[in-house]
Design an enzyme around this catalytic site. Structure first.
Site, PDB file in Angstrom:
ATOM      1  N   SER A  10       0.390  -9.066   7.966  1.00 55.77           N
ATOM      2  CA  SER A  10      -0.629  -9.773   7.195  1.00 55.77           C
ATOM      3  C   SER A  10      -0.345 -11.268   7.277  1.00 55.77           C
ATOM      4  O   SER A  10       0.734 -11.673   7.693  1.00 55.77           O
ATOM      5  CB  SER A  10      -0.557  -9.348   5.725  1.00 55.77           C
ATOM      6  OG  SER A  10      -0.489  -7.948   5.605  1.00 55.77           O
ATOM      7  N   GLY A  11      -1.305 -12.071   6.819  1.00 56.70           N
ATOM      8  CA  GLY A  11      -1.058 -13.517   6.730  1.00 56.70           C
ATOM      9  C   GLY A  11      -2.094 -14.311   7.482  1.00 56.70           C
ATOM     10  O   GLY A  11      -2.212 -14.179   8.697  1.00 56.70           O
ATOM     11  N   ASP A  26     -12.382  -9.292   7.231  1.00 56.48           N
ATOM     12  CA  ASP A  26     -11.478  -8.398   7.950  1.00 56.48           C
ATOM     13  C   ASP A  26     -12.098  -7.012   8.158  1.00 56.48           C
ATOM     14  O   ASP A  26     -12.540  -6.384   7.201  1.00 56.48           O
ATOM     15  CB  ASP A  26     -10.198  -8.180   7.148  1.00 56.48           C
ATOM     16  CG  ASP A  26      -9.556  -9.468   6.687  1.00 56.48           C
ATOM     17  OD1 ASP A  26      -8.647  -9.927   7.364  1.00 56.48           O
ATOM     18  OD2 ASP A  26      -9.975  -9.994   5.636  1.00 56.48           O
ATOM     19  N   ASN A  86      -9.536 -11.116  10.157  1.00 61.24           N
ATOM     20  CA  ASN A  86     -10.346 -12.288  10.503  1.00 61.24           C
ATOM     21  C   ASN A  86      -9.681 -13.156  11.569  1.00 61.24           C
ATOM     22  O   ASN A  86      -8.469 -13.220  11.661  1.00 61.24           O
ATOM     23  CB  ASN A  86     -10.601 -13.128   9.259  1.00 61.24           C
ATOM     24  CG  ASN A  86      -9.308 -13.594   8.611  1.00 61.24           C
ATOM     25  OD1 ASN A  86      -8.750 -12.899   7.775  1.00 61.24           O
ATOM     26  ND2 ASN A  86      -8.810 -14.752   9.010  1.00 61.24           N
ATOM     27  N   ARG A 126     -16.286  -4.448   5.722  1.00 60.47           N
ATOM     28  CA  ARG A 126     -16.368  -5.493   4.694  1.00 60.47           C
ATOM     29  C   ARG A 126     -17.622  -6.347   4.848  1.00 60.47           C
ATOM     30  O   ARG A 126     -18.132  -6.904   3.891  1.00 60.47           O
ATOM     31  CB  ARG A 126     -15.099  -6.350   4.820  1.00 60.47           C
ATOM     32  CG  ARG A 126     -14.915  -7.423   3.789  1.00 60.47           C
ATOM     33  CD  ARG A 126     -13.444  -7.818   3.743  1.00 60.47           C
ATOM     34  NE  ARG A 126     -13.220  -9.089   3.102  1.00 60.47           N
ATOM     35  CZ  ARG A 126     -12.020  -9.641   2.917  1.00 60.47           C
ATOM     36  NH1 ARG A 126     -10.944  -9.015   3.337  1.00 60.47           N
ATOM     37  NH2 ARG A 126     -11.889 -10.798   2.309  1.00 60.47           N
ATOM     38  N   ARG A 150       0.801  -1.227   0.000  1.00 61.48           N
ATOM     39  CA  ARG A 150       0.000   0.000   0.000  1.00 61.48           C
ATOM     40  C   ARG A 150       0.831   1.273   0.000  1.00 61.48           C
ATOM     41  O   ARG A 150       0.267   2.350  -0.063  1.00 61.48           O
ATOM     42  CB  ARG A 150      -0.938   0.037   1.202  1.00 61.48           C
ATOM     43  CG  ARG A 150      -1.590  -1.269   1.534  1.00 61.48           C
ATOM     44  CD  ARG A 150      -2.790  -1.609   0.695  1.00 61.48           C
ATOM     45  NE  ARG A 150      -3.253  -2.922   1.097  1.00 61.48           N
ATOM     46  CZ  ARG A 150      -3.574  -3.908   0.269  1.00 61.48           C
ATOM     47  NH1 ARG A 150      -3.562  -3.732  -1.016  1.00 61.48           N
ATOM     48  NH2 ARG A 150      -3.938  -5.074   0.724  1.00 61.48           N
ATOM     49  N   ASP A 198     -14.192 -14.402   6.612  1.00 59.21           N
ATOM     50  CA  ASP A 198     -12.996 -13.682   6.157  1.00 59.21           C
ATOM     51  C   ASP A 198     -13.275 -12.194   5.948  1.00 59.21           C
ATOM     52  O   ASP A 198     -12.696 -11.567   5.074  1.00 59.21           O
ATOM     53  CB  ASP A 198     -12.450 -14.316   4.850  1.00 59.21           C
ATOM     54  CG  ASP A 198     -11.087 -13.769   4.456  1.00 59.21           C
ATOM     55  OD1 ASP A 198     -10.348 -13.316   5.352  1.00 59.21           O
ATOM     56  OD2 ASP A 198     -10.774 -13.771   3.259  1.00 59.21           O
ATOM     57  N   TRP A 216      -3.609  -5.442   8.752  1.00 54.43           N
ATOM     58  CA  TRP A 216      -3.173  -5.060   7.401  1.00 54.43           C
ATOM     59  C   TRP A 216      -3.943  -3.868   6.832  1.00 54.43           C
ATOM     60  O   TRP A 216      -3.876  -3.597   5.648  1.00 54.43           O
ATOM     61  CB  TRP A 216      -3.222  -6.264   6.473  1.00 54.43           C
ATOM     62  CG  TRP A 216      -4.583  -6.843   6.192  1.00 54.43           C
ATOM     63  CD1 TRP A 216      -5.275  -7.696   6.991  1.00 54.43           C
ATOM     64  CD2 TRP A 216      -5.405  -6.616   5.036  1.00 54.43           C
ATOM     65  NE1 TRP A 216      -6.477  -8.011   6.403  1.00 54.43           N
ATOM     66  CE2 TRP A 216      -6.570  -7.361   5.206  1.00 54.43           C
ATOM     67  CE3 TRP A 216      -5.253  -5.853   3.877  1.00 54.43           C
ATOM     68  CZ2 TRP A 216      -7.600  -7.373   4.267  1.00 54.43           C
ATOM     69  CZ3 TRP A 216      -6.275  -5.856   2.936  1.00 54.43           C
ATOM     70  CH2 TRP A 216      -7.436  -6.615   3.126  1.00 54.43           C
TER      71      TRP A 216
END
Lengths: 526, 361
Positions: free
Chosen positions: A184-185, A299, A254, A324, A125, A297, A236
């Site tokens: 992230s991940g 997030d 998530n 989201r 980003r 999922d 993230w």
């Protein structure tokens, strides 16, 4: 779980750093229109510009000023970064790459390539800037500092463990002498955290895990300490900051395992939460959870936007997120108390709202072995592309999707791990929506032809909203009513948040689409 | 422009170019690049290996998530991916990805990830069953919560000793220090080859947990009641107004596997691959454009946005117009009724409908 890391010596080095400073962190509090000094333009995350040289009356004269292709060609790498602008130079990234280009004509000043040891290269980003230095994250878990002048590496510092399938993707944020980094991940069941690093050395100042400490009241939202310590909640998304309250705001991702929730019964705090921390200490001030016990999922990392506005005639410090999961939330950002919770897109997964204004998930719409039709889909009603808020119109602008897909449990073993399911297929219809932040009511909605507009949004004092449609067009719409006024087909969909600035009396509008950065302006020679 | 950029980029260009060259030649490559290349690097597919059905699932998923892929291009892209990256394929340039064997679009983890050797994994499984299973469980995910104290063991998929390991280089020293084993033998008695085999088995268990692992398929979607499905078909679903069990739907269950049929039923636009990977393209959206003067033109929709509209007319000719207030555009989506149903039917209705369609072998 917050703790102090190695912060010794920071004060001394800080003083040394200030001597030859290009960007004093204090100037971040009042950005001027010839800069865009951080990912969101300013700490509020509004992505509103006071510039009005380009406006609803003259937008037909806006034309191409320059093009910069990163040349990655078929190796891909869409520009998801919003460029940072300082002293006439734009700095932006794709994973493992940084470019400095002239903001007046798009010519390259320097570029830098990081030799990667792996990690997911899904997007980067952008950069943060402090003093003479630039900072960015790499997919292989490093925070890298470069010299702004020539792109030479100064140091790199670890921010995560690649072997646990973490990776780096966000633009760091500078607050005073803190470089805030996220991780992230979500391939393995690992805990999320956010960190602050020393701008001079990269040393860790503090780390805050996105789960409670064992024994906290919030720990009861997990069935066991083991589930909690492997419960996900990545950081993230972009952070925002209120200097008066000295609070850092961000959303968490998530929980883990992602789709199969049976081994993590409970709300799973602090995953899927909007969180306020003290940026000097990493101490939690408050939290609000958009998706308790998420299994889709979704997030909650979308921009936690800071709005100063009136509610019931009283001035309030607010925080708004178009999440989201399809819900638009407005909170009091001094304490996290909910003011508005409404749907801004189709959502069929909640039974209603609890006393705190948080949606109550419907067990029937959690993923099932034979499939559950859920709205929104996994991509969500909104996602990371940044929305915008115009104080002139009082409207919050977001590219929203009415979307459906079928969620399945794939792994019905007694201890599912990782994802253990997924969604498939789907139908999606996207629109640009203008939401009244005081009520959550949609004031106008402009339906795009088809699915897939994931573009970020910019609003300006020229009564304009800039974004991308579902057909590769970069579009300017009239901000009060939503009428499309101007467009350019960029050959690829808009893949970042557009930004704007004024240099030498000319207002530029810059947008990324695929592997190309486009600069638009009214370029008649004076 | 691009050549200039390569020169300026120096090392960066070499790195980018390296992955660019790795994408194999073949029919459909250009279509793949045009549709997917703007967002995805070659690394996204390199080292993957999947069947045509699986690639079809991945690509249709991407369409559902917003990828702009034309109906006609879908089978071309899936064919290119299926031919270039069949099951078991793994280019030598990405050794760490070999095990991925059917990834789901993302290349995760370190580049030097252990490449699991299936023969060593099988031998390692034997060691594991003999010495580790009681405490660490059949999938190395740890003992059950209700296991007796004496046979409780941690989750090895989440173990840092395992995750940091390469071919036994952390597992070996860990076991050499002494660790209880089922046989009662000292753990230091394990041979170097046994430890390496065990390492392959444990990494295989980690890989199974990833999105690229085997848990990527619905288990059973045939849970519905065919009779109730028929009632919905003929009643509230109004399916009979377009479809007939003895007409267009005859033998439909033979054309699609149950999961694909469920997807096709709910999302006919995005799911358009048949059983065995035959292309079964969706019906086009029709559009009628009426200019302020002149006759109306009807054809298949080629493009529509706020500013322009394009179609192919009955002769196959491409025609486009700038959209104005005076230009009338009427779109007709043959799947509009399916979209309307999304907010109408229950999950039970869907499962019942699928059970009913399954009777049409």
């Amino acid at each position: 779980m917050s703790h102090w890391g190695r912060a010794a010596g920071a004060g001394v080095l800080m003083t040394a750093g200030l001597a030859a400073q290009i960007l004093n962190p204090a100037t971040l509090l009042q950005p001027t229109p010839d800069t865009w000094p951080m990912y969101n333009g300013d700490y509020s995350g509004r992505r509103f510009s006071k510039l009005e040289k380009v406006n609803a009356a003259n937008i037909d004269s806006l034309s191409l000023a320059w093009v910069f292709r990163i040349g990655a060609g078929e190796s891909g790498g869409a520009i998801k970064a919003t460029p940072v602008l300082l002293d006439g130079v734009l700095y932006f990234t794709i994973p493992d790459h940084v470019w400095a280009i002239d903001a007046r004509d798009g010519r390259e000043v320097w570029n830098y390539t990081w030799e990667s040891k792996g990690g997911i290269h899904i997007g980067n980003r952008g950069v943060a800037v402090y003093g003479n230095w630039l900072y960015f994250e790499t997919p292989d878990c490093n925070l890298v500092s470069l010299n702004l002048k020539d792109g030479k590496e100064r140091w790199h510092a670890p921010i995560c463990d690649l072997d646990q399938f973490y990776f780096g993707s966000i633009a760091p944020l500078v607050i005073k002498n803190h470089i805030i980094t996220g991780v992230s991940g979500d391939d393995l069941d690992i805990p999320g955290y956010i960190e602050s690093h020393d701008p001079e050395t990269g040393a860790l100042q503090w780390r805050w895990y996105t789960h409670p400490d064992p024994g906290d009241a919030e720990a009861k939202t997990w069935p066991s300490v083991d589930a909690m310590m492997h419960g996900g909640g990545m950081t993230w998304g972009p952070s925002t900051y209120d200097p008066e309250l000295n609070l850092l705001y961000f959303g968490t991702g998530n929980p883990q395992p992602v789709i199969a929730g049976k081994a993590r019964q409970g709300d799973n705090l602090y995953t899927e939460s909007i969180v306020a921390l003290n940026p000097d200490t990493g101490k939690l001030a408050w939290y609000f959870q958009p998706s308790p016990h998420d299994t889709h999922d979704w997030d909650a990392i979308e921009v936690p936007m800071l709005i100063d506005g009136d509610v019931d005639g009283k001035p309030r410090k607010l925080l708004a997120q178009a999440s989201r999961n399809g819900y638009f939330f407005v909170l009091d950002r001094t304490n996290g108390k909910n003011i508005v919770s409404t749907k801004f897109a189709n959502a069929n997964w909640a039974k209603g709202l609890d006393a705190k204004g948080q949606p109550i998930p419907d067990p029937a719409k959690m993923p099932q072995p034979d499939g559950a039709l859920v709205s929104p889909n996994q991509s969500g009603a909104a996602n990371w592309p940044p929305p915008s808020f115009s104080p002139q119109t009082g409207l919050f602008y977001i590219n929203a999707s009415d979307a459906w897909s079928i969620y399945y449990i794939y792994d019905d073993n007694e201890k599912p791990e990782g994802w253990a399911g997924n969604d498939r297929g789907g139908h999606s219809q996207s629109s640009l929506e203008a939401i009244d932040y005081r009520t959550g009511k949609i004031v106008w909605s402009h339906k795009w032809e088809g699915a897939g507009s994931r573009a970020g949004v910019l609003s300006t004092a020229g009564n304009l909203v800039f974004t991308g449609d579902a057909a590769n067009n970069f579009v300017a719409l009239e901000a009060t009513g939503g009428e499309p006024l101007w467009h350019a087909n960029l050959g690829s969909s808009v893949t970042n948040g557009p930004m704007t600035y004024e240099l030498d009396g000319t207002q530029y509008v810059v947008v990324g689409a695929g592997d190309t950065l486009w600069g638009f302006a009214m370029v008649r020679k004076q | 422009m691009r050549k200039t950029v390569w020169l300026i980029l120096g090392i960066g260009a070499a790195a980018l170019n390296g992955s660019a060259q790795a994408l194999p030649e073949g029919p459909g490559k250009a279509t793949y690049q045009r549709a997917c290349g703007a967002c995805h690097s070659a690394n996204m597919v390199l080292g993957r290996g999947m069947s045509r059905d699986q690639w079809g699932t991945v690509v249709t998923d991407m369409i559902a998530k917003g990828a702009k892929i034309k109906d006609a291009d879908l089978p071309v892209i899936v064919d290119y991916l299926a031919k270039s990256f069949p099951p078991g394929a793994a280019p030598a340039s990405t050794p760490g990805r070999r095990r991925a064997g059917g990834g789901f679009g993302l290349t995760m983890g370190p580049n030097d990830r252990q490449v699991v050797d299936p023969a060593a994994e099988a031998r390692g499984r034997t060691v594991y069953i003999a010495e580790c299973l009681t405490c660490h469980g059949s999938k190395a995910r740890g003992s059950r919560d209700d296991a007796p104290e004496s046979s409780r063991g941690p989750d090895l998929v989440r173990s840092l000793v395992v995750l940091h390991d390469r071919y036994g280089n952390t597992i070996g020293p860990f076991l050499a220090k002494g660790h209880p084993m089922q046989s009662g033998k000292p753990s230091a008695s394990l041979t170097e080859p046994q430890i390496k085999d065990l390492s392959h088995f444990l990494h295989a268990m980690v890989d199974e947990t990833l999105r690229s692992g085997p848990y990527r398929q619905p288990i059973n979607v045939l849970t519905g009641d065919a009779k109730a499905g028929q009632e919905f078909f003929e009643g509230a679903g109004r399916c009979g107004s377009c479809h007939s069990p003895t007409g267009d739907l005859a033998h439909i269950a033979g054309k699609y596997d149950p999961v694909s049929l469920q997807q096709k039923l709910v999302f006919p636009r995005t799911f358009s691959l048949g059983r065995g990977g035959r292309a079964a393209s969706s019906q086009p959206v029709m559009v009628t454009v009426t200019p302020p003067t002149g006759a109306a033109v009807t054809g298949t929709l080629a493009h529509l946005d706020d500013f322009n509209v394009a179609l192919r007319d009955s002769t196959g000719a491409y025609r486009s117009w700038k959209r104005t207030a005076e230009l009338k555009v009427e779109k007709k989506d043959p799947y509009a009724a399916h979209v309307e149903l999304l907010d109408v039917y229950s999950d039970k209705n869907i499962h019942d409908l699928l059970a009913y369609l399954e009777t049409m072998k």
